[in-house]
Design a protein around this motif. Structure first.
Motif, PDB file in Angstrom:
ATOM      1  N   ILE A  87       0.848  -1.145  -0.038  1.00  0.00           N
ATOM      2  CA  ILE A  87       0.090  -0.112   0.025  1.00  0.00           C
ATOM      3  C   ILE A  87       0.903   1.222   0.105  1.00  0.00           C
ATOM      4  O   ILE A  87       1.731   1.324   0.870  1.00  0.00           O
ATOM      5  CB  ILE A  87      -0.882   0.062   1.096  1.00  0.00           C
ATOM      6  N   LYS A  88       0.612   2.321  -0.937  1.00  0.00           N
ATOM      7  CA  LYS A  88       1.255   3.494  -0.969  1.00  0.00           C
ATOM      8  C   LYS A  88       0.880   4.255  -0.079  1.00  0.00           C
ATOM      9  O   LYS A  88      -0.265   4.588   0.100  1.00  0.00           O
ATOM     10  CB  LYS A  88       1.199   4.098  -2.432  1.00  0.00           C
ATOM     11  N   PRO A  89       1.762   5.028   0.968  1.00  0.00           N
ATOM     12  CA  PRO A  89       1.153   5.829   1.816  1.00  0.00           C
ATOM     13  C   PRO A  89       0.776   7.135   1.315  1.00  0.00           C
ATOM     14  O   PRO A  89       1.255   7.554   0.381  1.00  0.00           O
ATOM     15  CB  PRO A  89       2.402   5.970   2.926  1.00  0.00           C
ATOM     16  N   ILE A  90      -0.383   7.657   1.844  1.00  0.00           N
ATOM     17  CA  ILE A  90      -0.968   9.005   1.402  1.00  0.00           C
ATOM     18  C   ILE A  90       0.088   9.985   2.077  1.00  0.00           C
ATOM     19  O   ILE A  90       0.190   9.972   3.188  1.00  0.00           O
ATOM     20  CB  ILE A  90      -2.597   9.099   1.700  1.00  0.00           C
ATOM     21  N   GLY A  91       0.026  11.006   0.970  1.00  0.00           N
ATOM     22  CA  GLY A  91       0.884  12.233   1.560  1.00  0.00           C
ATOM     23  C   GLY A  91       0.038  13.503   1.248  1.00  0.00           C
ATOM     24  O   GLY A  91      -0.849  13.682   0.428  1.00  0.00           O
ATOM     25  N   ASP A  92       0.780  14.752   1.022  1.00  0.00           N
ATOM     26  CA  ASP A  92       0.054  15.916   1.116  1.00  0.00           C
ATOM     27  C   ASP A  92       0.195  16.163  -0.556  1.00  0.00           C
ATOM     28  O   ASP A  92      -0.826  16.625  -1.019  1.00  0.00           O
ATOM     29  CB  ASP A  92       1.019  16.929   1.569  1.00  0.00           C
ATOM     30  N   PHE A  93       1.303  15.840  -0.989  1.00  0.00           N
ATOM     31  CA  PHE A  93       1.512  15.820  -2.607  1.00  0.00           C
ATOM     32  C   PHE A  93       1.085  14.508  -3.048  1.00  0.00           C
ATOM     33  O   PHE A  93       1.256  13.451  -2.450  1.00  0.00           O
ATOM     34  CB  PHE A  93       2.872  16.056  -3.048  1.00  0.00           C
ATOM     35  N   GLU A  94       0.438  14.532  -4.207  1.00  0.00           N
ATOM     36  CA  GLU A  94      -0.576  13.281  -4.824  1.00  0.00           C
ATOM     37  C   GLU A  94       0.254  12.950  -6.151  1.00  0.00           C
ATOM     38  O   GLU A  94       0.876  13.935  -6.986  1.00  0.00           O
ATOM     39  CB  GLU A  94      -1.742  13.361  -4.796  1.00  0.00           C
ATOM     40  N   GLY A  95       0.294  12.033  -6.743  1.00  0.00           N
ATOM     41  CA  GLY A  95       0.600  11.696  -8.083  1.00  0.00           C
ATOM     42  C   GLY A  95       0.195  12.272  -9.268  1.00  0.00           C
ATOM     43  O   GLY A  95       0.718  13.168 -10.013  1.00  0.00           O
ATOM     44  N   HIS A  96      -1.271  12.257  -9.543  1.00  0.00           N
ATOM     45  CA  HIS A  96      -1.901  12.917 -10.511  1.00  0.00           C
ATOM     46  C   HIS A  96      -2.400  14.456  -9.990  1.00  0.00           C
ATOM     47  O   HIS A  96      -3.520  14.654  -9.442  1.00  0.00           O
ATOM     48  CB  HIS A  96      -2.990  12.352 -11.306  1.00  0.00           C
TER      49      HIS A  96
END
Length: 256
Positions: A87-96
């Motif tokens: 699982i990729k940890p969610i952060g403030d900056f996102e992929g798209h």
């Protein structure tokens, strides 16, 4: 998405435009202070093997991120752990992530930075998105069927896509490229149709003409390339034309 202070560029990652390949390629130019957002774990492993870097500095929970780092390193070093369960940890900056949200979080991007986007013919985008949906459903059902335009998986995915496009519920890449005033911000585009040549020009523009060539990721189990007229009815083409009208006009793609 990449925000590289060391190279003074922002890469805005669109959907179904070879964004992951470009993202991995551009990561090789970055250092440990730059912002790199997570990608699909199997591609994250490939990025780490190729560049020595993975997602970093994007505002994830530190404890969850440390676990993620360890897993990616172990897989890269030969562990048999299943990437699909990572699982990729969610952060403030996102992929798209849209440019206006990047600036809201980071602050104004200097006017002399390179803002990078990728364009692709909307019909090709539509086909790629439909194939992605079909592939995902086939994988979910553990099917080994090769996806082509006549398969049930493809036809079901096409119906779903056309329905959303008819209601203009498709997330358009051009929306990612706008600032808070609605102005389109990229000043360097790679066209999907000439992406290798354009990527070489980008490397030269960024002062890295001898950097590695563009890697190719995200290969699917689809077969030969399909032409829009072979896949879509006239009514479906009209729906795509209306949904992607701004991209056709802005990026000079021919409407069928």
């Amino acid at each position: 998405m990449i925000l590289s202070e060391s190279n003074q560029f922002v890469f805005i990652k669109g959907r179904k435009v070879a964004g992951t390949s470009v993202e991995v390629g551009l990561t090789s130019l970055c250092n440990h202070q730059d912002i790199l957002t997570p990608i699909t774990p199997i591609d994250e492993v490939a990025r780490f093997r190729e560049t020595g870097l993975m997602a970093q500095n994007y505002g994830a929970n530190p404890n969850k991120f440390k676990v993620y780092q360890k897993i990616i390193r172990r897989i890269a070093n030969g562990s048999k752990k299943d990437c699909t369960k990572t699982i990729k940890p969610i952060g403030d900056f996102e992929g798209h992530m849209a440019f206006n949200k990047i600036e809201n979080l980071y602050g104004p991007i200097p006017s002399d930075w390179t803002i990078i986007g990728i364009t692709r013919c909307p019909y090709e985008q539509a086909l790629s998105r439909i194939k992605h949906l079909a592939d995902r459903e086939a994988i979910r059902k553990s099917s080994e069927t090769t996806i082509n335009i006549r398969s049930d998986y493809f036809q079901q995915a096409k119906s779903f896509f056309i329905d959303r496009a008819s209601r203009k519920k498709i997330r358009l890449n051009i929306a990612l490229y706008k600032n808070h005033l609605g102005q389109i911000r990229p000043n360097f585009y790679l066209r999907h149709e000439s992406i290798n040549d354009d990527y070489s020009k980008l490397l030269e523009h960024l002062g890295h003409p001898n950097a590695s060539k563009l890697p190719h990721l995200k290969k699917t189990n689809t077969i030969h390339k399909s032409e829009p007229n072979d896949v879509f009815t006239r009514q479906e083409l009209n729906i795509i034309n209306a949904c992607f009208e701004e991209e056709f006009n802005e990026f000079n793609y021919q409407v069928i």
